[in-house]
Design an enzyme around this catalytic site. Structure first.
Site, PDB file in Angstrom:
ATOM      1  N   GLU A   7       0.857  -1.179   0.000  1.00 25.62           N
ATOM      2  CA  GLU A   7       0.000   0.000   0.000  1.00 25.62           C
ATOM      3  C   GLU A   7       0.896   1.233   0.000  1.00 25.62           C
ATOM      4  O   GLU A   7       1.821   1.335   0.795  1.00 25.62           O
ATOM      5  CB  GLU A   7      -0.912   0.000   1.221  1.00 25.62           C
ATOM      6  CG  GLU A   7      -1.941  -1.110   1.175  1.00 25.62           C
ATOM      7  CD  GLU A   7      -2.986  -1.012   2.275  1.00 25.62           C
ATOM      8  OE1 GLU A   7      -3.116   0.059   2.899  1.00 25.62           O
ATOM      9  OE2 GLU A   7      -3.665  -2.017   2.502  1.00 25.62           O
ATOM     10  N   HIS A  36      -9.447   1.711  -0.387  1.00 29.06           N
ATOM     11  CA  HIS A  36     -10.274   1.896   0.798  1.00 29.06           C
ATOM     12  C   HIS A  36     -11.197   3.109   0.663  1.00 29.06           C
ATOM     13  O   HIS A  36     -12.054   3.331   1.493  1.00 29.06           O
ATOM     14  CB  HIS A  36      -9.402   2.024   2.037  1.00 29.06           C
ATOM     15  CG  HIS A  36      -8.550   0.821   2.268  1.00 29.06           C
ATOM     16  ND1 HIS A  36      -9.065  -0.415   2.600  1.00 29.06           N
ATOM     17  CD2 HIS A  36      -7.215   0.634   2.157  1.00 29.06           C
ATOM     18  CE1 HIS A  36      -8.089  -1.294   2.699  1.00 29.06           C
ATOM     19  NE2 HIS A  36      -6.961  -0.680   2.439  1.00 29.06           N
ATOM     20  N   CYS A  68      -4.466  -2.725  -2.780  1.00 33.90           N
ATOM     21  CA  CYS A  68      -4.842  -3.994  -2.176  1.00 33.90           C
ATOM     22  C   CYS A  68      -5.857  -4.668  -3.090  1.00 33.90           C
ATOM     23  O   CYS A  68      -6.120  -4.190  -4.190  1.00 33.90           O
ATOM     24  CB  CYS A  68      -5.452  -3.691  -0.805  1.00 33.90           C
ATOM     25  SG  CYS A  68      -5.690  -5.131   0.235  1.00 33.90           S
TER      26      CYS A  68
END
Length: 99
Positions: A7, A36, A68
Site C-alpha cells: 500500500e 479503501h 490492495c
C-alpha cells in the site's frame, strides 16, 4: 519474493523511497489506487504517484498496482479506477527514454 506489492497511495510513495534506501533489489508494486476510498482517482493522480515511484525504483522493476485487493469496491468504481491506472501507466511509459 520476485515482486512485493505494498500500500502506497495514501503515503505518496513513502514505501518506495524506503525500499530504495534499504537497497531492495527486486521488483515492487507500490499501490497507486487507494481501494479503501470509494473515490475514483484520476489518471493524472495515478501518473503523479508513478512518477514519484520512479524516483526511487527503476522503471524495469516498478509495477502498477492498486493498494490492495478490490473485493470491497463495486464494479463501476473498480472498472473506472483500473481504466485510469492503465491510462496513467501508458502516459508515464511514454515519458520514459526509449531503450
Amino acid at each position: 519474493a520476485d515482486v512485493i506489492s505494498l500500500e502506497a497511495a495514501r503515503s505518496h510513495m513513502q514505501v518506495a523511497r524506503e525500499l530504495a534506501a534499504h537497497g531492495y533489489p527486486r521488483e515492487a508494486g507500490p499501490g497507486v489506487y487507494d481501494i479503501h476510498s470509494p473515490r475514483v482517482p484520476s489518471a493524472e493522480e495515478a501518473a503523479e504517484l508513478l512518477r514519484t515511484g520512479l524516483k526511487a525504483i527503476p522503471a524495469e522493476r516498478l509495477w502498477v498496482n492498486p493498494d490492495c485487493g478490490l473485493k470491497t469496491r463495486g464494479w463501476p468504481e473498480t472498472r473506472a479506477s483500473l481504466e485510469n491506472l492503465v491510462t496513467a501507466a501508458r502516459t508515464v511509459r511514454s515519458e520514459l527514454p526509449a531503450t
